[in-house]
Design a protein around this motif. Structure first.
Motif, short mmCIF file in Angstrom:
data_model
loop_
_atom_site.label_atom_id
_atom_site.label_comp_id
_atom_site.label_asym_id
_atom_site.label_seq_id
_atom_site.Cartn_x
_atom_site.Cartn_y
_atom_site.Cartn_z
N ASP A 1 0.82 -1.18 0.00
CA ASP A 1 0.00 0.00 0.00
C ASP A 1 0.88 1.27 0.00
N ASN A 2 2.01 1.19 0.73
CA ASN A 2 2.96 2.30 0.77
C ASN A 2 3.58 2.53 -0.60
N ALA A 3 3.80 1.48 -1.33
CA ALA A 3 4.40 1.59 -2.66
C ALA A 3 3.46 2.35 -3.60
N LYS A 4 2.18 2.05 -3.50
CA LYS A 4 1.20 2.75 -4.34
C LYS A 4 1.14 4.23 -3.96
N LEU A 5 1.16 4.50 -2.66
CA LEU A 5 1.12 5.86 -2.18
C LEU A 5 2.37 6.62 -2.64
N TYR A 6 3.54 5.93 -2.53
CA TYR A 6 4.80 6.52 -2.96
C TYR A 6 4.76 6.82 -4.46
N GLN A 7 4.26 5.89 -5.29
CA GLN A 7 4.16 6.09 -6.73
C GLN A 7 3.20 7.23 -7.05
N SER A 8 2.10 7.29 -6.33
CA SER A 8 1.12 8.35 -6.56
C SER A 8 1.71 9.71 -6.22
N LEU A 9 2.41 9.79 -5.09
CA LEU A 9 3.04 11.05 -4.69
C LEU A 9 4.16 11.42 -5.67
N SER A 10 4.88 10.41 -6.11
CA SER A 10 5.96 10.63 -7.06
C SER A 10 5.41 11.19 -8.37
N ARG A 11 4.29 10.63 -8.86
CA ARG A 11 3.67 11.13 -10.10
C ARG A 11 3.16 12.57 -9.91
N GLU A 12 2.55 12.81 -8.75
CA GLU A 12 2.05 14.16 -8.48
C GLU A 12 3.19 15.17 -8.42
N LEU A 13 4.30 14.76 -7.80
CA LEU A 13 5.46 15.63 -7.70
C LEU A 13 6.06 15.89 -9.08
N GLU A 14 6.16 14.84 -9.89
CA GLU A 14 6.66 15.00 -11.26
C GLU A 14 5.74 15.92 -12.07
N ALA A 15 4.43 15.73 -11.92
CA ALA A 15 3.46 16.56 -12.64
C ALA A 15 3.57 18.02 -12.19
N LYS A 16 3.72 18.19 -10.87
CA LYS A 16 3.84 19.54 -10.34
C LYS A 16 5.14 20.18 -10.82
N THR A 17 6.24 19.42 -10.80
CA THR A 17 7.53 19.92 -11.27
C THR A 17 7.47 20.28 -12.74
N ARG A 18 6.82 19.43 -13.55
CA ARG A 18 6.65 19.68 -14.98
C ARG A 18 5.79 20.94 -15.20
N ALA A 19 4.70 21.06 -14.44
CA ALA A 19 3.82 22.22 -14.57
C ALA A 19 4.56 23.50 -14.19
N GLU A 20 5.37 23.45 -13.13
CA GLU A 20 6.13 24.63 -12.73
C GLU A 20 7.16 25.00 -13.80
N ALA A 21 7.79 24.01 -14.39
CA ALA A 21 8.77 24.26 -15.45
C ALA A 21 8.08 24.86 -16.67
N GLU A 22 6.91 24.32 -17.00
CA GLU A 22 6.15 24.86 -18.14
C GLU A 22 5.69 26.29 -17.85
N LEU A 23 5.30 26.55 -16.60
CA LEU A 23 4.88 27.90 -16.21
C LEU A 23 6.05 28.87 -16.32
N ARG A 24 7.24 28.46 -15.83
CA ARG A 24 8.43 29.32 -15.93
C ARG A 24 8.77 29.57 -17.40
N ALA A 25 8.68 28.54 -18.22
CA ALA A 25 8.98 28.69 -19.66
C ALA A 25 7.97 29.65 -20.30
N ALA A 26 6.70 29.51 -19.94
CA ALA A 26 5.67 30.39 -20.49
C ALA A 26 5.89 31.83 -20.02
N GLN A 27 6.26 32.01 -18.74
CA GLN A 27 6.53 33.35 -18.22
C GLN A 27 7.74 33.97 -18.92
N THR A 28 8.76 33.17 -19.15
CA THR A 28 9.94 33.66 -19.86
C THR A 28 9.57 34.06 -21.28
N LYS A 29 8.80 33.22 -21.95
CA LYS A 29 8.35 33.51 -23.32
C LYS A 29 7.49 34.78 -23.33
N LEU A 30 6.60 34.91 -22.36
CA LEU A 30 5.75 36.09 -22.26
C LEU A 30 6.59 37.35 -22.04
#
Length: 176
Positions: free
Chosen positions: A1-30
């Motif tokens: 159960d911990n493995a699933k929670l860890y994978q879920s948190l890991s995916r959320e963290l990756e998604a958040k990191t990707r979204a933040e990177a995309e936001l920074r790239a968009a802000q730079t482009k803007l």
């Protein structure tokens, strides 16, 4: 159960990191686009200012150059009317008077253009102006408003705050 929670948190963290990177790239482009737009606005504003200055200089030159022949027309027509008016028939005297009024009006228009070129560079000052006087003088300058048209001028007696050359031109445009 911990493995699933860890994978879920890991995916959320990756998604958040990707979204933040995309936001920074968009802000730079803007930011880059905003700077480019500002450079374009500055360049166009500079170009527009140069064009306006050239137009003002042209207006000043043309207006100034027109005044000399107009003074000659007015002077010679006045001399002719004063010195030989008594030997001319009424129609000829009327034509000379119209030439004088027309040249005087054209001289006033050229002075107004000169004033306008100065106004374009300075702040417009509003002064108490007698609209009736301006209307009356305008009617007197235009042959088509003279008898037999018999334009009757009724005007307010109170002055208005106006830029006189601009008001004069506006009223002339409305009347003629």
């Amino acid at each position: 159960d911990n493995a699933k929670l860890y994978q879920s948190l890991s995916r959320e963290l990756e998604a958040k990191t990707r979204a933040e990177a995309e936001l920074r790239a968009a802000q730079t482009k803007l930011h880059v686009h905003a700077q480019e737009l500002e450079r374009q606005v500055d360049a166009r504003t500079s170009s527009l200012r140069a064009a306006i200055e050239q137009m003002e200089e042209f207006s000043y030159t043309v207006s100034h150059d027109l005044r000399s022949p107009l003074r000659s027309i007015t002077t010679f027509a006045t001399i002719l009317l004063e010195e030989h008016g008594s030997s001319l028939n009424e129609e000829a005297r009327d034509y000379l008077a119209r030439i004088i009024r027309g040249a005087t009006r054209m001289d006033q228009l050229t002075r107004d253009v000169l004033n306008y070129s100065r106004v374009a560079r300075a702040e417009v000052s509003l002064v108490a102006t007698d609209v009736g006087k301006i209307v009356t003088s305008t009617v007197e300058l235009y042959p088509e408003l003279q008898p037999p048209a018999q334009v009757r001028v009724e005007h307010p007696t109170l002055p208005v705050l106006a830029h006189e050359p601009s008001l004069r031109q506006c009223l002339a445009n409305l009347l003629v």
